[in-house]
Scaffold this motif. Structure first.
Motif, mmCIF file in Angstrom:
data_model
loop_
_atom_site.group_PDB
_atom_site.id
_atom_site.type_symbol
_atom_site.label_atom_id
_atom_site.label_comp_id
_atom_site.label_asym_id
_atom_site.label_seq_id
_atom_site.Cartn_x
_atom_site.Cartn_y
_atom_site.Cartn_z
ATOM 1 N N PRO A 130 -6.683 4.604 -3.074
ATOM 2 C CA PRO A 130 -5.730 3.926 -2.191
ATOM 3 C C PRO A 130 -6.252 2.577 -1.698
ATOM 4 C CG PRO A 130 -6.777 5.743 -1.025
ATOM 5 C CD PRO A 130 -7.204 5.852 -2.456
ATOM 6 N N GLU A 131 -5.316 1.692 -1.415
ATOM 7 C CA GLU A 131 -5.652 0.347 -0.956
ATOM 8 C C GLU A 131 -6.311 0.396 0.414
ATOM 9 O OE1 GLU A 131 -3.272 -3.915 -0.429
ATOM 10 O OE2 GLU A 131 -2.417 -2.254 -1.569
ATOM 11 N N LYS A 132 -7.447 -0.271 0.524
ATOM 12 C CA LYS A 132 -8.155 -0.333 1.802
ATOM 13 C C LYS A 132 -9.003 -1.599 1.845
ATOM 14 C CE LYS A 132 -11.553 2.028 4.762
ATOM 15 N NZ LYS A 132 -10.772 1.916 6.001
ATOM 16 N N TYR A 133 -8.896 -2.343 2.947
ATOM 17 C CA TYR A 133 -9.707 -3.538 3.137
ATOM 18 C C TYR A 133 -10.826 -3.211 4.111
ATOM 19 C CZ TYR A 133 -5.181 -5.290 1.581
ATOM 20 O OH TYR A 133 -4.009 -5.471 0.899
ATOM 21 N N GLU A 134 -12.053 -3.437 3.677
ATOM 22 C CA GLU A 134 -13.203 -3.142 4.536
ATOM 23 C C GLU A 134 -14.167 -4.327 4.454
ATOM 24 O OE1 GLU A 134 -15.659 -2.033 7.125
ATOM 25 O OE2 GLU A 134 -13.957 -0.697 6.752
ATOM 26 N N PHE A 135 -14.497 -4.880 5.602
ATOM 27 C CA PHE A 135 -15.297 -6.091 5.636
ATOM 28 C C PHE A 135 -16.751 -5.854 6.036
ATOM 29 C CE2 PHE A 135 -10.879 -7.040 6.645
ATOM 30 C CZ PHE A 135 -10.569 -7.935 5.647
ATOM 31 N N SER A 144 -7.643 9.311 0.614
ATOM 32 C CA SER A 144 -6.757 10.281 -0.038
ATOM 33 C C SER A 144 -6.801 10.052 -1.537
ATOM 34 C CB SER A 144 -5.319 10.126 0.476
ATOM 35 O OG SER A 144 -4.827 8.830 0.182
ATOM 36 N N GLY A 145 -6.155 10.941 -2.259
ATOM 37 C CA GLY A 145 -6.089 10.794 -3.709
ATOM 38 C C GLY A 145 -6.273 12.122 -4.413
ATOM 39 N N GLU A 146 -5.716 12.233 -5.592
ATOM 40 C CA GLU A 146 -5.857 13.445 -6.398
ATOM 41 C C GLU A 146 -5.719 13.096 -7.875
ATOM 42 O OE1 GLU A 146 -2.504 16.224 -6.112
ATOM 43 O OE2 GLU A 146 -1.439 14.697 -4.967
ATOM 44 N N ILE A 184 -5.672 -3.912 -7.434
ATOM 45 C CA ILE A 184 -4.868 -4.319 -6.281
ATOM 46 C C ILE A 184 -4.189 -5.655 -6.581
ATOM 47 C CG2 ILE A 184 -4.886 -4.975 -3.837
ATOM 48 C CD1 ILE A 184 -5.380 -1.998 -4.285
ATOM 49 N N GLY A 185 -2.880 -5.707 -6.414
ATOM 50 C CA GLY A 185 -2.104 -6.902 -6.699
ATOM 51 C C GLY A 185 -2.573 -8.119 -5.916
ATOM 52 N N GLY A 186 -2.678 -9.243 -6.608
ATOM 53 C CA GLY A 186 -3.048 -10.499 -5.972
ATOM 54 C C GLY A 186 -4.520 -10.666 -5.669
ATOM 55 N N ASN A 404 -15.974 -3.292 -0.913
ATOM 56 C CA ASN A 404 -16.342 -2.343 0.140
ATOM 57 C C ASN A 404 -15.331 -1.225 0.292
ATOM 58 O OD1 ASN A 404 -18.708 -3.617 0.813
ATOM 59 N ND2 ASN A 404 -17.931 -4.578 2.672
ATOM 60 N N GLY A 405 -14.043 -1.562 0.250
ATOM 61 C CA GLY A 405 -13.012 -0.591 0.589
ATOM 62 C C GLY A 405 -12.516 0.252 -0.552
ATOM 63 N N ILE A 406 -12.618 -0.247 -1.790
ATOM 64 C CA ILE A 406 -12.004 0.447 -2.921
ATOM 65 C C ILE A 406 -13.016 0.823 -4.000
ATOM 66 C CG2 ILE A 406 -10.353 0.178 -4.818
ATOM 67 C CD1 ILE A 406 -8.618 -1.435 -2.930
#
Length: 632
Positions: A130-135, A144-146, A184-186, A404-406
């Motif tokens: 899942p999309e996640k931004y972590e700095f 989440s995810g399966e 992730i798009g863009g 970091n996030g993905i």
């Protein structure tokens, strides 16, 4: 995943779960968390592995090299017991990059209906991170995810490129294929670099450091949200089409006698509307015969810049908030009526570039019948505002945040390799892309600690309108960087896509050719099929003979051809003035001679050097296109 002895604290990361695919013929790490100093035992494939949690409660074991097969069950015992079911052993590939890798089957299904309506393969599986931004620091697990295997419903969420890649490999080797979708798009290349790698690019590291400050991040996000909200609220408030709630302009009874006429599709700047910031309303009345009613119906409008609200007979049937997704809106049953039907489209142009994209479907489809909507429409400006939508921070391109996030939660999972489709977001900076892309490949290999695993990537496709004369192109420059990465980094492969794009769509639908070409690259680079011709012709060298430049290639396969049995196209040549002009070109002895009668002493050649090199047709007999190149 079944959990027993529920009072315990044994936990596995989301990736290690029911339906997972483990990498064959490799040292596979299994890890998780439990209470401190807890003994943990893993039972898998008739073997038992044990360890003790460390001071942070983390534990890990390494499975003996696994053979292809399954399904298996894994039992993990600690302070409680966890059972993981339906495990396959095969090859695991990370699918990463930006939107063209992320693009799901659901978006491309329209040209592959039969394939996906019947898709079913329990040996091809995908896990979406899942999309996640972590700095601040790398994330250890995803929220989440399966794992899901292919069936007509689940396949709609598969990466289109990833699915065709996996399908081609499975058909060749009959080995289970696991895909971990991290695209992730863009997203820009710098957002996928680790902090250690990003420090080599101080400008981007400075940006990343700023976003580590929660106060700064929250301020940026709040300001962006508030300024955007104010702009759209102002447009809505001043829009004449919404001023009278008793009779808004989407009401079919609304009087449009004083509305102007326009032929759609059209670019607003080329019409009387102009470079407008604000809203424009469009209306068209059509007749539908009674014989077409009561059947599934859809309105297709291609892509629209920037956002739209579509009404039929006064009812909203669909809305999209930004320009890229194709507008395909289902029409509710019984909404269409015998005789006259009114279609109204409210378009919001937020930066003066409003447009209905050319050469896209513009119709109502009812079963196998279509009603063409192109041509004359009535229109009226709802509101024109002075300022465009204020720019906002596009978080997928903030340096470091996606690593970091993905990516970070994935790098402990043993893989076969990576497929990568990205570059569009860096097209304005092609010169720095080379060092950053090469560094990304090395960075990921360092972090995974699996050696120089295969890294396969897509060269950018053709895009935008073709130009009549040779010239400079940022897209061509970035493709050139991607081409040169083959020599700059080992164990890499590139899928040429110069014939798989669409001039009017950043997200071309043809993902089958892309996935299958990546699979060819995998067969060569990852699976060792040395004799396989996996690529089209790649520029090797040049020499001058009189007024001609002779170009040699690698990857010629069974021989060079001009696709379409016509003259070779999109070669340009220059003399000492370095001004490129179109050139004649012909194949001779599996080389290409290039010349222009007006240039006596040529010094350089370019091929397919354009955003959209329409007419570039150099292929090998295996049907694979030559990569664009330049000799200067």
């Amino acid at each position: 995943m079944k959990e027993c002895k529920e009072k315990g604290q044994l936990k596995l990361p989301k990736l290690i779960s029911d339906g997972m695919v483990l990498q064959r013929n490799a040292e596979v790490k299994i890890w998780g968390y439990d209470v401190l100093n807890q003994s943990v035992t893993v039972h898998f494939a008739d073997k038992v592995y044990s360890c003790i949690t460390d001071s942070n409660g983390k534990w890990e074991i390494t499975l003996d090299k696994l053979k292809t097969g399954g399904p298996y069950t894994m039992m993990v015992e600690g302070s409680n017991t966890v059972i993981v079911n339906d495990i396959l052993v095969g090859d695991v590939w990370v699918c990463s990059g930006q939107s063209n890798m992320q693009l799901p089957v659901n978006r491309i299904k329209v040209i592959y209906e039969d394939e996906f309506n019947n898709a079913k393969n329990t040996c091809i599986r995908q896990f979406i991170v899942p999309e996640k931004y972590e700095f601040k620091k790398p994330v250890e697990d995803v929220a989440s995810g399966e794992w899901k295997s292919v069936d007509p419903e689940s396949v709609l969420d598969f990466s289109g490129v990833g699915y065709f890649f996996a399908k081609a490999l499975y058909e060749k080797y009959k080995v289970p294929i696991g895909l971990i979708k991290t695209a992730i798009g863009g997203s820009a290349v710098e957002s996928w670099l680790s902090e250690a790698a990003l420090k080599e690019f101080p400008k981007y590291m400075k940006t990343a450091e700023a976003f580590k400050d929660d106060a700064y991040f929250n301020k940026v996000r709040k300001n962006d949200e508030e300024s955007s909200h104010r702009w759209y609220k102002n447009v809505d408030k001043k829009d004449e089409g919404l001023a009278n709630p008793e009779k808004p302009w989407f009401d079919p009874s609304c009087d449009v006698l004083d509305w102007d006429t326009i032929n759609l599709p059209a670019c607003f700047k080329d019409e009387k509307i102009g470079a407008l910031n604000g809203s424009v309303w469009f209306r068209k009345d059509i007749d539908i015969p009674k014989s077409m009613l009561g059947k599934p119906a859809m309105i297709l409008l291609g892509t629209i810049t920037d956002s739209d609200f579509v009404y039929i007979n006064g009812k909203l049937v669909g809305t999209t908030g930004y320009q890229y997704p194709p507008r395909r809106y289902n029409i509710p049953k019984n909404l269409l009526q015998d005789g006259r039907n009114t279609i109204v489209i409210r378009v919001i142009s937020n930066n003066g570039n409003g447009e209905f994209t050319e050469d896209k479907p513009c119709e109502i489809a009812i079963e196998n019948k279509k009603i063409d909507l192109k041509g004359s429409w009535k229109y009226h400006i709802g509101v024109s505002v002075k300022e465009p939508l204020p720019p906002v921070t596009f978080f997928p391109s903030v340096p470091l945040c996606l690593y970091n996030g993905i990516l970070s939660p994935v790098i402990s999972y043993t893989i076969k390799g990576v497929i990568w489709y990205q570059g569009e977001s860096n097209c304005d900076r092609p010169k720095e892309y080379k060092s950053m892309f090469v560094r990304l490949i090395a960075d990921w290999r360092e972090k995974w600690k699996q050696g120089d695993f295969p890294f396969l990537y897509v060269q950018l496709p053709n895009f935008m309108k073709a130009k009549e004369e040779p010239g400079e192109s940022a897209w061509a420059e970035l493709r050139d960087v991607q081409l040169k990465t083959l020599n700059a980094t080992n164990n890499t492969g590139m899928a040429v896509a110069i014939d798989a794009g669409e001039w009017n769509d950043l997200h071309p639908l043809n993902k089958k050719d892309i996935g299958e070409r990546l699979a060819l690259a995998a067969r060569k680079v990852a699976y060792g099929e040395e004799a396989l011709v996996y690529s089209g012709p790649i520029y090797k060298s040049m020499r001058t003979e009189g007024n001609k430049i002779i170009i040699s290639f690698t990857n010629i396969g069974s021989g060079l051809i001009a696709k379409g049995n016509c003259e070779l196209g999109h070669f340009a040549i220059c003399g000492d003035d370095k001004r490129f002009v179109w050139a004649k070109a012909e194949i001779k002895d599996n080389e290409v001679a290039v010349w222009n009668e007006d240039i006596d002493k040529p010094i350089a050649v370019r091929y397919a050097w354009a955003d959209n090199p329409e007419g570039a047709n150099l292929y090998n007999k295996e049907g694979l296109p030559a990569s664009p190149f330049r000799t200067d």
